[in-house]
Design a protein around this motif. Structure first.
Motif, mmCIF file in Angstrom:
data_model
loop_
_atom_site.group_PDB
_atom_site.id
_atom_site.type_symbol
_atom_site.label_atom_id
_atom_site.label_comp_id
_atom_site.label_asym_id
_atom_site.label_seq_id
_atom_site.Cartn_x
_atom_site.Cartn_y
_atom_site.Cartn_z
ATOM 1 N N ALA A 217 -0.847 10.606 -0.563
ATOM 2 C CA ALA A 217 -0.446 12.013 -0.663
ATOM 3 C C ALA A 217 -1.101 12.660 -1.877
ATOM 4 C CB ALA A 217 1.078 12.126 -0.761
ATOM 5 N N ALA A 218 -1.123 11.940 -3.003
ATOM 6 C CA ALA A 218 -1.749 12.473 -4.223
ATOM 7 C C ALA A 218 -3.225 12.756 -3.990
ATOM 8 C CB ALA A 218 -1.560 11.499 -5.379
ATOM 9 N N ALA A 219 -3.912 11.826 -3.334
ATOM 10 C CA ALA A 219 -5.348 12.011 -3.073
ATOM 11 C C ALA A 219 -5.576 13.232 -2.181
ATOM 12 C CB ALA A 219 -5.928 10.756 -2.430
ATOM 13 N N SER A 220 -4.776 13.370 -1.136
ATOM 14 C CA SER A 220 -4.922 14.524 -0.230
ATOM 15 C C SER A 220 -4.630 15.835 -0.955
ATOM 16 C CB SER A 220 -3.989 14.380 0.979
ATOM 17 O OG SER A 220 -4.395 13.322 1.831
ATOM 18 N N LEU A 221 -3.584 15.850 -1.774
ATOM 19 C CA LEU A 221 -3.194 17.078 -2.475
ATOM 20 C C LEU A 221 -4.186 17.447 -3.577
ATOM 21 C CD1 LEU A 221 0.604 16.273 -2.581
ATOM 22 C CD2 LEU A 221 -0.346 18.375 -1.582
ATOM 23 N N GLN A 222 -4.671 16.444 -4.302
ATOM 24 C CA GLN A 222 -5.662 16.734 -5.343
ATOM 25 C C GLN A 222 -6.955 17.250 -4.717
ATOM 26 O OE1 GLN A 222 -5.812 13.035 -7.562
ATOM 27 N NE2 GLN A 222 -4.189 13.687 -8.963
ATOM 28 N N GLN A 223 -7.316 16.670 -3.598
ATOM 29 C CA GLN A 223 -8.516 17.128 -2.888
ATOM 30 C C GLN A 223 -8.354 18.582 -2.441
ATOM 31 O OE1 GLN A 223 -9.405 14.921 0.721
ATOM 32 N NE2 GLN A 223 -11.533 14.717 0.075
ATOM 33 N N ALA A 224 -7.103 18.971 -2.155
ATOM 34 C CA ALA A 224 -6.817 20.352 -1.734
ATOM 35 C C ALA A 224 -6.721 21.301 -2.928
ATOM 36 C CB ALA A 224 -5.525 20.386 -0.927
ATOM 37 N N GLY A 225 -6.857 20.768 -4.154
ATOM 38 C CA GLY A 225 -6.895 21.625 -5.340
ATOM 39 C C GLY A 225 -5.610 21.701 -6.138
ATOM 40 N N PHE A 226 -4.616 20.892 -5.764
ATOM 41 C CA PHE A 226 -3.334 20.933 -6.475
ATOM 42 C C PHE A 226 -3.348 19.992 -7.686
ATOM 43 C CE2 PHE A 226 -2.229 22.117 -2.088
ATOM 44 C CZ PHE A 226 -1.505 23.278 -2.305
ATOM 45 N N LEU B 222 -7.904 5.532 9.084
ATOM 46 C CA LEU B 222 -9.284 5.481 8.575
ATOM 47 C C LEU B 222 -9.926 6.867 8.557
ATOM 48 C CD1 LEU B 222 -11.031 2.808 7.779
ATOM 49 C CD2 LEU B 222 -8.791 2.436 8.778
ATOM 50 N N LYS B 223 -9.517 7.717 9.515
ATOM 51 C CA LYS B 223 -10.070 9.085 9.540
ATOM 52 C C LYS B 223 -9.566 9.915 8.359
ATOM 53 C CE LYS B 223 -9.092 9.089 14.025
ATOM 54 N NZ LYS B 223 -8.960 9.374 15.476
ATOM 55 N N ILE B 224 -8.360 9.613 7.876
ATOM 56 C CA ILE B 224 -7.859 10.275 6.660
ATOM 57 C C ILE B 224 -8.593 9.727 5.441
ATOM 58 C CG2 ILE B 224 -5.827 10.598 5.187
ATOM 59 C CD1 ILE B 224 -4.141 10.543 7.804
ATOM 60 N N PHE B 225 -8.792 8.407 5.399
ATOM 61 C CA PHE B 225 -9.558 7.810 4.301
ATOM 62 C C PHE B 225 -10.986 8.350 4.245
ATOM 63 C CE2 PHE B 225 -6.781 3.729 4.417
ATOM 64 C CZ PHE B 225 -5.840 4.337 3.592
ATOM 65 N N ARG B 226 -11.522 8.692 5.407
ATOM 66 C CA ARG B 226 -12.880 9.278 5.443
ATOM 67 C C ARG B 226 -12.906 10.561 4.615
ATOM 68 N NH1 ARG B 226 -14.613 10.012 11.381
ATOM 69 N NH2 ARG B 226 -14.579 7.739 11.200
ATOM 70 N N ARG B 227 -11.889 11.400 4.783
ATOM 71 C CA ARG B 227 -11.818 12.652 4.020
ATOM 72 C C ARG B 227 -11.610 12.397 2.528
ATOM 73 N NH1 ARG B 227 -10.493 17.661 6.406
ATOM 74 N NH2 ARG B 227 -10.851 17.626 8.648
ATOM 75 N N GLN B 228 -10.967 11.273 2.213
ATOM 76 C CA GLN B 228 -10.705 10.941 0.807
ATOM 77 C C GLN B 228 -11.864 10.189 0.160
ATOM 78 O OE1 GLN B 228 -6.922 8.895 0.804
ATOM 79 N NE2 GLN B 228 -5.765 10.755 1.287
ATOM 80 N N GLY B 229 -12.884 9.879 0.965
ATOM 81 C CA GLY B 229 -14.081 9.244 0.423
ATOM 82 C C GLY B 229 -13.983 7.745 0.234
ATOM 83 N N ILE B 230 -12.997 7.086 0.884
ATOM 84 C CA ILE B 230 -12.864 5.636 0.692
ATOM 85 C C ILE B 230 -12.958 4.842 2.000
ATOM 86 C CG2 ILE B 230 -11.546 5.811 -1.470
ATOM 87 C CD1 ILE B 230 -8.985 5.269 0.191
ATOM 88 N N ARG C 175 -2.469 -5.695 1.505
ATOM 89 C CA ARG C 175 -1.884 -4.436 1.035
ATOM 90 C C ARG C 175 -2.262 -4.154 -0.423
ATOM 91 N NH1 ARG C 175 3.020 -1.239 1.946
ATOM 92 N NH2 ARG C 175 3.349 -2.348 3.895
ATOM 93 N N GLY C 176 -2.247 -5.179 -1.256
ATOM 94 C CA GLY C 176 -2.570 -4.991 -2.669
ATOM 95 C C GLY C 176 -4.017 -4.565 -2.887
ATOM 96 N N ASP C 177 -4.931 -5.139 -2.109
ATOM 97 C CA ASP C 177 -6.348 -4.760 -2.224
ATOM 98 C C ASP C 177 -6.551 -3.306 -1.788
ATOM 99 O OD1 ASP C 177 -6.787 -7.373 -2.994
ATOM 100 O OD2 ASP C 177 -7.512 -8.028 -1.025
ATOM 101 N N LEU D 40 -7.709 0.036 -4.105
ATOM 102 C CA LEU D 40 -8.795 0.942 -3.721
ATOM 103 C C LEU D 40 -8.290 2.382 -3.629
ATOM 104 C CD1 LEU D 40 -11.670 1.502 -2.735
ATOM 105 C CD2 LEU D 40 -10.875 0.997 -0.421
ATOM 106 N N GLN D 41 -7.116 2.573 -3.047
ATOM 107 C CA GLN D 41 -6.557 3.923 -2.954
ATOM 108 C C GLN D 41 -6.408 4.571 -4.333
ATOM 109 O OE1 GLN D 41 -3.037 2.956 -0.152
ATOM 110 N NE2 GLN D 41 -3.396 5.139 0.056
ATOM 111 N N MET D 42 -6.069 3.756 -5.329
ATOM 112 C CA MET D 42 -5.876 4.292 -6.684
ATOM 113 C C MET D 42 -7.165 4.924 -7.217
ATOM 114 S SD MET D 42 -2.682 3.572 -7.787
ATOM 115 C CE MET D 42 -2.302 2.784 -9.330
ATOM 116 N N THR D 43 -8.321 4.472 -6.720
ATOM 117 C CA THR D 43 -9.591 5.044 -7.194
ATOM 118 C C THR D 43 -9.819 6.442 -6.633
ATOM 119 O OG1 THR D 43 -10.979 4.185 -5.376
ATOM 120 C CG2 THR D 43 -10.588 2.709 -7.256
ATOM 121 N N ALA D 44 -9.034 6.830 -5.611
ATOM 122 C CA ALA D 44 -9.211 8.148 -4.989
ATOM 123 C C ALA D 44 -8.377 9.228 -5.665
ATOM 124 C CB ALA D 44 -8.870 8.079 -3.497
ATOM 125 N N VAL D 45 -7.511 8.834 -6.638
ATOM 126 C CA VAL D 45 -6.752 9.841 -7.381
ATOM 127 C C VAL D 45 -7.343 10.014 -8.773
ATOM 128 C CG1 VAL D 45 -4.622 9.406 -6.093
ATOM 129 C CG2 VAL D 45 -5.011 8.210 -8.242
#
Length: 382
Positions: free
Chosen positions: A19-28, A53-61, A107-109, A113-118
């Motif tokens: 959610a953080a990655a999506s919201l930050q990408q949206a400018g929040f 995976l299609k959501i991750f595509r938008r987040q660049g991961i 899940r941990g891996d 990786l998700q943490m790198t998108a925020v």
């Protein structure tokens, strides 16, 4: 949207971070508050379907997720004797038909990786939420360490025991479902001595229980199983899991195919978890607070879509708040619920019923879903 407007997300699990990655990408401007003292490789295996995976595509991961996971060509269902009940094509078929890959991963891996998108510095650890105080203009978050934060809106991504949900709807413990899940990781080299074909993604079924098995790495060096087994009472009190002996696991899967017995024999350590439920919530938001994922619609893990629904929630919430801006968060929250409730509730029902892919069926309503392609339903559609 003013630069000073801030969003606080409580809980930095898979759903909160997405959610953080999506919201930050949206400018929040977004801050994540996580009660754990630090990041660690928690949990075990998880499925990520094309819908995510299609959501991750938008987040660049997306590519990095693909590189770290195992890519099963099929979801296989077998009865306890080993006869096939379904062969659901994934692999290249999923890429072509659903628009992205299907992977299984640790899940941990995935979380790391998700943490790198925020944005760096936006995750705050050791922040156990003590209280929420909503004024006319913002929300004051107080943490157990004595610190405070303010935000325009608060997103509860803090799981089935959500403190944010408790603030919205009052204290109410989740109910024990009458089922437990056993989990274990197995080093794949331990299985080399057997003649069995330990398949990439297979679910073993009998009348009242199952065992889901898959690889969690691209190297296929770590094999994982998770069960669903009826058990009248949970013996662990408030513990989130207890240790389980091999003997108890053998007893739970007596009569199953020899390859299942080999998995139990080679499990390094087995844990047993209570599967918990909540009744569907009457509201998903109130005032300046809104819920997503297990805080909102917890489900049994039998469909392997719980985390996926949390990630979809975050992306949809970002989409709706982009539409309305934070000044009109109330409309944004209504839009979000109107555009998520039907799908999340359907997945919750199928998951809890434990029928998913047991027989040959078309999974396109789940995997083929394109969150950003659907026109938003009216806020009054929920």
């Amino acid at each position: 949207m003013g630069a000073t407007q801030r969003i606080a997300i409580v809980g930095a699990g898979l759903g909160g971070v997405a959610a953080a990655a999506s919201l930050q990408q949206a400018g929040f401007e977004v801050d994540l508050y996580e009660q754990a003292p630090q990041f660690s490789r928690l949990g075990a295996g998880i499925h990520m379907g094309p819908n995510v995976l299609k959501i991750f595509r938008r987040q660049g991961i997306e590519k990095q997720v693909e590189a770290m996971g195992s890519h099963p060509d099929f979801w296989l269902s077998r009865d306890q004797d080993g006869e096939y009940m379904s062969r659901i094509p994934l692999g290249d078929f999923a890429r072509k038909e659903y628009g992205a890959a299907y992977i299984t991963v640790h899940r941990g891996d995935l979380h790391a990786l998700q943490m790198t998108a925020v944005k760096p510095g936006s995750v705050h650890f050791n922040k156990h939420l003590a209280s929420l105080d909503e004024s006319g203009s913002d929300v004051l978050l107080k943490f157990a360490d004595g610190t405070q934060a303010r935000a325009d809106i608060v997103i509860g991504a803090d799981g089935i025991n959500s403190r944010v949900r408790e603030h919205l709807l009052g204290a109410e413990a989740p109910t024990y479902s009458g089922w437990v899940g056993h989990r274990a990781l197995i080093p794949a080299h331990k299985l080399a001595k057997y003649d069995f074909n330990f398949e990439d993604c297979v679910k073993w079924w009998s009348g009242d229980r199952h065992l889901m098995v898959y690889y969690t790495t691209a190297k296929r060096d770590e094999y994982y199983f998770v069960s669903g087994v009826p058990q009248a009472e949970w013996e662990g009190g408030h513990a989130s899991f207890v240790d389980c002996s091999r003997e108890a696991m053998f007893d739970a899967f007596k009569g199953y195919h020899p390859s299942v017995q080999a998995l139990i024999e080679n499990a390094e350590s087995i844990t047993k978890w209570p599967l918990l439920n909540r009744q569907p919530l009457p509201v998903w938001s109130k005032g300046r607070m809104v819920l997503l994922g297990d805080a909102c619609h917890p489900m049994k893990p039998h469909m392997a879509q719980g985390a996926a629904m949390a990630i979809e929630d975050g992306a949809m919430l970002a989409r709706c708040l982009m539409e309305t801006g934070l000044n009109d968060y109330a409309t944004g929250f209504r839009l979000y619920e109107a555009n998520r409730k039907e799908r999340a509730s359907r997945v919750q029902a199928v998951s809890n019923a434990n029928t998913w892919l047991r027989t040959q069926e078309d999974p396109s309503w789940v995997f083929g879903y394109e969150l950003f392609d659907h026109p938003l339903k009216s806020e009054n559609a929920a």
